[in-house]
Design a protein around this motif. Structure first.
Motif, short mmCIF file in Angstrom:
data_model
loop_
_atom_site.label_atom_id
_atom_site.label_comp_id
_atom_site.label_asym_id
_atom_site.label_seq_id
_atom_site.Cartn_x
_atom_site.Cartn_y
_atom_site.Cartn_z
N THR A 2 0.83 -1.20 0.00
CA THR A 2 0.00 0.00 0.00
C THR A 2 0.87 1.25 0.00
OG1 THR A 2 -1.67 -1.21 1.27
CG2 THR A 2 -1.87 1.18 1.19
N LEU A 53 2.24 1.81 -3.51
CA LEU A 53 1.21 2.36 -4.39
C LEU A 53 0.97 3.84 -4.08
CD1 LEU A 53 -1.49 -0.46 -4.63
CD2 LEU A 53 -0.12 0.49 -6.50
N ALA A 61 -8.35 8.07 -7.65
CA ALA A 61 -7.23 7.20 -7.26
C ALA A 61 -6.92 7.30 -5.78
CB ALA A 61 -5.99 7.55 -8.09
N LEU A 117 -7.15 4.34 -3.10
CA LEU A 117 -5.96 3.91 -2.38
C LEU A 117 -6.21 3.83 -0.88
CD1 LEU A 117 -2.95 3.20 -2.40
CD2 LEU A 117 -2.47 5.63 -2.12
N VAL A 151 -8.22 0.73 -0.30
CA VAL A 151 -7.40 -0.47 -0.48
C VAL A 151 -6.43 -0.63 0.69
CG1 VAL A 151 -5.59 -1.51 -1.90
CG2 VAL A 151 -7.60 -0.53 -2.99
N ALA A 173 -7.08 -8.41 -9.68
CA ALA A 173 -6.12 -7.71 -10.53
C ALA A 173 -6.54 -7.76 -11.99
CB ALA A 173 -4.74 -8.33 -10.36
N TYR A 227 -9.52 -5.52 -12.45
CA TYR A 227 -9.04 -4.13 -12.36
C TYR A 227 -8.48 -3.68 -13.70
CZ TYR A 227 -6.07 -0.29 -10.65
OH TYR A 227 -5.44 0.92 -10.47
N LEU A 251 1.00 3.20 -13.66
CA LEU A 251 0.36 2.80 -12.40
C LEU A 251 -0.20 1.39 -12.51
CD1 LEU A 251 -0.63 3.45 -9.57
CD2 LEU A 251 -2.65 4.50 -10.58
N LEU A 252 -0.76 1.07 -13.67
CA LEU A 252 -1.30 -0.27 -13.88
C LEU A 252 -0.20 -1.32 -13.78
CD1 LEU A 252 -3.84 0.25 -16.82
CD2 LEU A 252 -4.35 -0.12 -14.40
N THR A 262 0.78 -1.74 -10.17
CA THR A 262 -0.28 -2.45 -9.45
C THR A 262 -0.25 -3.95 -9.74
OG1 THR A 262 -1.67 -0.48 -9.55
CG2 THR A 262 -2.75 -2.56 -9.01
N ILE A 286 2.70 -5.57 -7.99
CA ILE A 286 2.46 -5.76 -6.56
C ILE A 286 1.51 -6.92 -6.32
CG2 ILE A 286 1.37 -4.71 -4.54
CD1 ILE A 286 2.57 -2.05 -5.42
N PHE A 287 0.44 -6.98 -7.09
CA PHE A 287 -0.51 -8.08 -6.92
C PHE A 287 0.14 -9.43 -7.25
CE2 PHE A 287 -3.88 -5.00 -6.55
CZ PHE A 287 -4.86 -5.67 -5.82
#
Length: 465
Positions: free
Chosen positions: A29, A32, A47, A51, A54, A301, A304, A326-327, A330, A333-334
């Motif tokens: 987190t 991000l 966003a 965030l 999330v 994910a 998303y 950003l995608l 993300t 991270i996922f």
């Protein structure tokens, strides 16, 4: 409780994994947040709000998963020590003294495991983000790699481990010292079913949670705040599954076991799931948690990505530079969280299976004394492992698809250019990999407890403490 027992070491590893997983979620987190703050899209989209939600969800997931995994593991350990504790009472130790000893061990295990897990989680996250930044996978920014919030899941793992040891000791200390001649004591099927209050709460949490989650998805079509509502519903419904696992999982295990054939070992393996529902539920629920996490992260994910890409095509003016980067961050991270969940699930399955076989030495010795060959005992344990895997993976994938879809749908259902209500975006290749990986881990790891069980002679097994 003296000395580094095998089950104590296993519980330390479990608490360390739980704490490391919680630290990784909190650090994800923070990463991000850094990426979003460095880009101008935060001023023209939801966003920041997403965030914040999330982040709150990741914290709750970290605490929730850590609490359930450590509680489940310690409950398994306490069940296996029933005879030892009863023997201590038989020679004069008081119930309160034994309970304090168990609680003290739980506290020590929680402190030690959480400390190790916190260090491992921070080091892995820091090393991973530095490597990713050096390779260009993520922007080279000033990331905060020691967020104070990481202490929250660490503290909760300590508290849940101590609480699990204290609550778990309550049941075994009600056993009469004269029952010390028995083996590990588990509630029978009849005793497990006769828990009307617990079963009622399980049903209320499960069905009520599903209703709340559905309301959250509907609310998400007009506001991203529906994500929080859907998340609370998901937590409640899964809590219902955990509370009612002793009722739901054993019949599923027996049904799965019947698919393994009609040999004596396969039939006995199928019935073992029903004989002691508590043991069956504890052994399976760890795998269910891990697979549910993997599938949830993967489906969320993918959903998303699909919804953001669709919205970009419909409203390109609302999605300027920085969105694609950003995608990518993300998804990265996922992906890391999926891998972490896979490791947790694999170890949880191996750990509970090994502890279960160790605690059943007398039972397996009796089977040998009654005529079961070493090969039949090995086949029975492998069959139990297979039915555990099929049941755990099947239930986990089903829950993960529902939770992942609900998460992505409720979070992004109201964004600019949203497609509205969509079908779940399931990465089937990953699902196949999860199923194949679980099967492989089962076949490999089942060999060790099976070999250990068949090496002990019937007489020695029946005399084991």
């Amino acid at each position: 409780m003296r000395g580094p027992r095998r089950d104590t070491i296993a519980s330390i590893v479990v608490t360390a994994l739980s704490a490391a997983f919680g630290v990784a979620l909190i650090q994800a987190t923070s990463i991000l947040a850094t990426v979003i703050s460095a880009d101008d899209i935060s001023s023209r989209s939801t966003a920041q709000l997403a965030l914040v939600m999330v982040a709150a969800v990741f914290i709750v997931i970290a605490v929730y998963v850590g609490s359930i995994v450590t509680t489940n593991t310690f409950a398994t350990i306490i069940a296996g020590r029933t005879r030892t504790i009863a023997l201590m009472r038989l020679i004069g130790s008081s119930a309160s003294a034994q309970r304090r000893a168990v609680a003290k061990e739980g506290l020590i295990v929680g402190l030690l495991g959480s400390a190790i897990g916190a260090v491992v989680g921070v080091v892995l996250t820091a090393g991973g983000i530095r490597i990713a930044a050096a390779s260009g996978a993520v922007p080279d920014l000033d990331y905060v790699l020691a967020d104070p919030l990481v202490l929250l899941p660490v503290v909760m793992v300590v508290v849940s481990t101590w609480a699990a040891s204290w609550l778990g000791s309550r049941g075994v200390l009600e056993v009469s010292p004269m029952q010390a001649t028995g083996a590990a004591i588990e509630p029978s099927r009849e005793e497990s079913v006769r828990r009307p209050l617990r079963n009622a709460f399980a049903a209320i949490f499960f069905f009520g949670g599903l209703a709340v989650m559905g309301a959250g998805v509907a609310f998400g079509l007009v506001s991203p705040l529906g994500f929080l509502v859907a998340f609370l519903g998901g937590i409640a419904s899964f809590s219902g599954i955990v509370l009612g696992a002793h009722v739901v999982i054993p019949p599923l295990l027996r049904l799965t076991g019947r698919m393994l054939g009609s040999s004596a070992a396969a039939r006995l393996a199928a019935e073992n799931g029903m004989r002691y529902p508590g043991r069956s539920a504890r052994t399976t629920i760890g795998l269910v948690i891990g697979v549910t996490l993997i599938t949830t992260f993967a489906v969320a994910a993918q959903g998303y990505l699909d919804m953001i890409e669709y919205s970009q095509q419909q409203s390109p003016e609302s999605y300027g530079g920085g969105v694609d980067e950003l995608l990518l961050v993300t998804v990265g991270i996922f992906s890391a969280l999926i891998g972490f969940s896979a490791v947790t699930a694999a170890f949880g399955m191996v750990n509970t299976l090994s502890l279960s076989v160790l605690q059943r030495s007398r039972e397996l010795g009796l089977l040998r004394a009654l005529g079961f060959t070493a090969r039949q005992v090995r086949s029975m344990i492998i069959a139990e492992s297979l039915q555990l895997t099929v049941t755990g993976v099947g239930l986990g994938v089903l829950l993960g698809v529902v939770y992942g879809w609900a998460g992505a749908q409720s979070l992004l259902g109201a964004i600019e250019g949203s497609p509205g209500l969509v079908w779940p975006s399931v990465p089937w290749m990953l699902v196949v990999v999860v199923i194949a990986g679980a099967a492989l881990v089962t076949l490999v790891t089942a060999q060790f407890p099976a070999r250990r069980a068949t090496r002990v002679s019937p007489v020695a097994a029946l005399a084991v403490d």
